[in-house]
Design an enzyme around this catalytic site. Structure first.
Site, short mmCIF file in Angstrom:
data_model
loop_
_atom_site.label_atom_id
_atom_site.label_comp_id
_atom_site.label_asym_id
_atom_site.label_seq_id
_atom_site.Cartn_x
_atom_site.Cartn_y
_atom_site.Cartn_z
N SER A 117 40.08 41.11 44.74
CA SER A 117 40.91 39.93 44.84
C SER A 117 40.97 39.35 46.26
CB SER A 117 42.30 40.25 44.30
OG SER A 117 43.10 39.11 44.28
N HIS A 118 42.17 39.34 46.84
CA HIS A 118 42.39 38.73 48.15
C HIS A 118 42.21 39.75 49.28
CE1 HIS A 118 45.80 40.69 46.50
NE2 HIS A 118 46.27 40.88 47.71
N ASP A 287 41.68 32.51 46.60
CA ASP A 287 41.37 33.87 47.06
C ASP A 287 39.95 34.26 46.69
OD1 ASP A 287 41.71 34.23 44.35
OD2 ASP A 287 42.71 36.16 44.56
N ASP A 289 38.47 36.06 44.40
CA ASP A 289 37.96 35.96 43.02
C ASP A 289 38.42 34.71 42.29
OD1 ASP A 289 40.55 37.08 43.01
OD2 ASP A 289 40.23 37.97 41.05
N ASP A 291 41.36 33.45 41.44
CA ASP A 291 42.50 33.32 40.52
C ASP A 291 43.78 32.88 41.24
OD1 ASP A 291 42.85 35.76 41.74
OD2 ASP A 291 43.08 36.91 39.89
N ARG A 292 43.84 33.04 42.57
CA ARG A 292 45.04 32.62 43.30
C ARG A 292 44.83 31.26 43.96
NH1 ARG A 292 47.88 37.62 46.38
NH2 ARG A 292 47.67 39.15 44.72
N LYS A 388 45.19 34.29 35.70
CA LYS A 388 45.64 33.16 36.49
C LYS A 388 44.41 32.41 36.98
CE LYS A 388 46.60 36.19 40.45
NZ LYS A 388 46.65 37.56 39.95
C1 G16 Z 1 47.39 41.06 41.02
C2 G16 Z 1 48.03 40.77 39.70
C3 G16 Z 1 49.22 39.88 39.89
C4 G16 Z 1 50.18 40.49 40.91
C5 G16 Z 1 49.45 40.76 42.19
C6 G16 Z 1 50.30 41.47 43.22
O1 G16 Z 1 46.83 39.87 41.52
O2 G16 Z 1 47.13 40.17 38.81
O3 G16 Z 1 49.83 39.72 38.65
O4 G16 Z 1 51.25 39.64 41.14
O5 G16 Z 1 48.33 41.57 41.93
O6 G16 Z 1 50.59 42.74 42.76
P1 G16 Z 1 51.29 43.82 43.68
O7 G16 Z 1 52.57 43.20 44.12
O8 G16 Z 1 51.46 45.01 42.78
O9 G16 Z 1 50.40 44.07 44.87
P2 G16 Z 1 45.39 39.84 42.18
O10 G16 Z 1 45.16 38.40 42.54
O11 G16 Z 1 45.49 40.75 43.38
O12 G16 Z 1 44.48 40.37 41.14
#
Ligand code: G16
Length: 598
Positions: A117-118, A287, A289, A291-292, A388
């Protein structure tokens, strides 16, 4: 004929998928023998052997370091386990929302997404492997627990070590594997199916007019060297006519150009700085991937993600997709501010509060209960897919701009006037010693569960808050009745303000403590006040009650990316200010940024 080899391995005990898949340092995947192979085998083992010969899996990733190696392993292990067909994005590239879209479109049994992800990439960065199910959404806890159980007992895996595919060549490559039906690897255009889906959701003619018509606005989209670059180029520039220079950092890089591909005020500082110049009316960053998303208005006006979903909800009927489907319900994750609740209440829409993790929205969508949802962590999306979707959120905002013919800032301010404003911030304490973090949470829970805690008053400065609710958030899924406990400690005060503590499930080393503060203000005189001032007493109380600093040794957050930017008019000048706390080589740096006379 391709040969299948059985490889003896030893199980690992740390392959429990977190909030969104298994995320670890690249070195963990690279240096531990069979680490990636074990986890891929564990994923494929959850697909029943009887189903595999008819099964298609979608595979794609965000282009980060180690992705191509992992894809070759997936190909080899899938073939050896009798999976019939893989659909892979060209050069391995496919954004998380696009994988979700393709899984749904071709009715695949699921997909494997290679992303952290990010989180930063490169040889010393992070890597991740995530399994999505046939709905296109992240595997729910029942399945991730099964994957974890398999991984803890795995003694061997199956692989076709000689099988290699050319990821650059669009088309089908077929291989004879043992007694199985021919195994097919299909390399597809990374963007096309996703672009086709968006054309059916939004009014592309109106968006084209907005972006390239005679009265067009200027946009600046920063792909941050992540996967979304090719999508932005094709859809926003080529198709909707935005000039080529409106999209930057659009070539995916293995290390994201050495940056954090994280769309927030700190890591997308280049975009913020460009926006403050006033040349662009709308800005967004994505981000790794895709999705953000982060949305900015002219002069860098920051739209808090919790507000972003609320604004989309309040203007939802302008989007053709929702005109067709109607609005079935709204949802936010528990720590996300209550901005969406205010819209739901005013417009009499059903609102669901789920634990953190996009996977929790999936059941509600599948059951026809949910149309639009969002999270404070820069995630916004709808039931068009089960992830997302950063670019979808941007097109949703552009649709609102096209319909309302107002600026981002005007839309946001109108919204606060109408619904009131939730001031919101999040402090992250990263890489805290895990034992210390767990103890802090446990001790706080003990304090909160004391019979005298509810009703207790806490003061800071001239503010006093009385505890109305203190709990550890538990969620009962309204569709299947499954219960998810321990989703975050909540202290809710009698005025609705909230302090929330939870441990992140996406870090790759140590523990990350997240502190969220949410406070509602409906007095129109106060909604433009400095968020720092508004939230300071609650931050102070949160730190005192939790003794976070004493128990973790941290005197400040690693990063606080959520202090809202705010703007006001002073002597006929527009003044914008934001406070950003960011890590530097010399320690934490707190900056107050003011832009005047823009
Ligand atoms: C993932 C989840 C999101 C979540 C985020 C942060 O996002 O898909 O639903 O809000 O992690 O999670 P945490 O607070 O447990 O670090 P992504 O974009 O990282 O895949």
């Amino acid at each position: 004929m391709v040969k299948i080899t059985t490889v003896k391995t030893k199980p690992y005990t740390d392959q429990k998928p977190g909030t969104s898949g298994l995320r670890k340092r690249v070195t963990v995947f690279q240096q531990n023998q069979h680490y990636a192979e074990n986890f891929i085998q564990s994923i494929i083992s959850v697909i029943e052997p009887a189903e595999r010969q008819a099964a298609t899996l979608v595979v794609g990733g965000d282009g980060r370091f180690f992705m191509k190696d992992a894809i070759q392993l997936i190909v080899q292990i899938a073939a050896a386990n009798g999976i019939n067909h893989l659909v892979i994005g060209q050069n391995g590239i496919m954004s998380t929302p696009a994988v979700s879209c393709v899984i749904r479109k071709i009715k695949a049994v699921g997909g494997i997404i290679l992303t952290a992800s990010h989180n930063p990439g490169g040889p010393n960065g992070d890597f991740g492997i995530k399994y999505n199910i046939s709905s296109g959404g992240p595997a729910p806890e029942g399945i991730t627990n099964k994957i974890f159980d398999i991984s803890k007992n795995l003694q061997e895996y199956l692989i076709c070590p000689e099988l290699k595919v050319d990821l650059s060549k669009i088309g089908k490559q077929t291989f004879e594997v043992d007694t199985f039906k021919p195994f097919t690897v299909e390399i597809v255009d990374s963007v096309e199916a996703y672009a086709e889906m968006l054309r059916g959701i939004f009014d592309f003619a109106a968006l084209k007019e907005l972006l390239s018509g005679p009265n067009h606005i200027n946009v600046r989209l920063d792909a941050m060297h992540g996967v979304v670059g090719p999508y932005v180029k094709k859809i926003v520039c080529e198709e909707l006519g935005s000039p080529a220079n409106s999209a930057v950092n659009c070539v995916p890089q293995e290390d994201f150009g050495g940056h954090h591909p994280d769309p927030n005020l700190t890591y997308a500082a280049d975009l913020v700085n460009t926006m403050k110049g006033g040349e662009y009316d709308f800005g967004a960053a994505f981000d790794g991937d895709g999705d953000r998303n982060m949305v900015l208005g002219k002069h860098g006006f920051f739209v808090n993600p919790s507000d972003s979903v609320a604004v989309i909800a309040a203007n939802i009927t302008g989007i053709p997709y929702f005109q067709k489907t109607g609005v079935k319900g709204l949802a936010r994750s528990m720590p996300t501010s209550g901005a969406l609740d205010n819209v739901a209440k005013a417009l009499k829409m059903q609102l669901y509060e789920t634990p953190t993790g996009w996977k929790f929205f999936g059941n509600l969508m599948d059951a026809g209960k949910l149309s639009l949802c969002g999270e404070e962590s820069f995630g916004t999306g709808s039931d068009h897919i089960r992830e997302k979707d950063g670019l979808w959120a941007v097109l949703a905002w552009l649709s609102i701009l096209a319909t309302r013919k107002q600026s981002v800032e005007e839309i946001m301010k109108d919204h606060w006037q109408k619904f009131g404003r939730n001031f919101f911030t999040r402090y992250d304490y990263e890489e805290v010693d895990s034992d210390a973090a767990n103890k802090m949470i446990k001790d706080l829970e003990t304090t909160m569960f004391d019979a005298s805690f509810v009703g207790k008053k806490f003061s800071s400065g001239d503010k006093t808050y009385e505890v109305a609710v203190a709990d550890n958030f538990a969620y009962t899924d309204p569709v299947d009745g499954s219960v998810s406990k321990n989703q975050g400690l909540r202290i809710i005060f009698s005025d609705g303000s909230r302090i929330i503590f939870r441990l992140s499930g996406t870090g790759s080393a140590g523990a990350t403590i997240r502190l969220y503060i949410d406070s509602y203000e409906k007095d129109p005189q106060k909604i433009y006040q400095d968020p720092q001032v508004m939230l300071a007493p609650l931050v102070d109380i949160a730190l005192k009650v939790s003794q976070l600093q004493e128990k973790t040794g941290r005197t400040g957050p690693t990063i606080c990316v959520f202090i809202d930017a705010m703007s006001c008019t002073w002597k006929n000048q527009l003044v914008l200010s934001a406070t950003v706390i960011s890590p530097t080589d010399q320690g934490l740096r707190k900056r107050s940024i003011h832009w005047r006379n823009l």
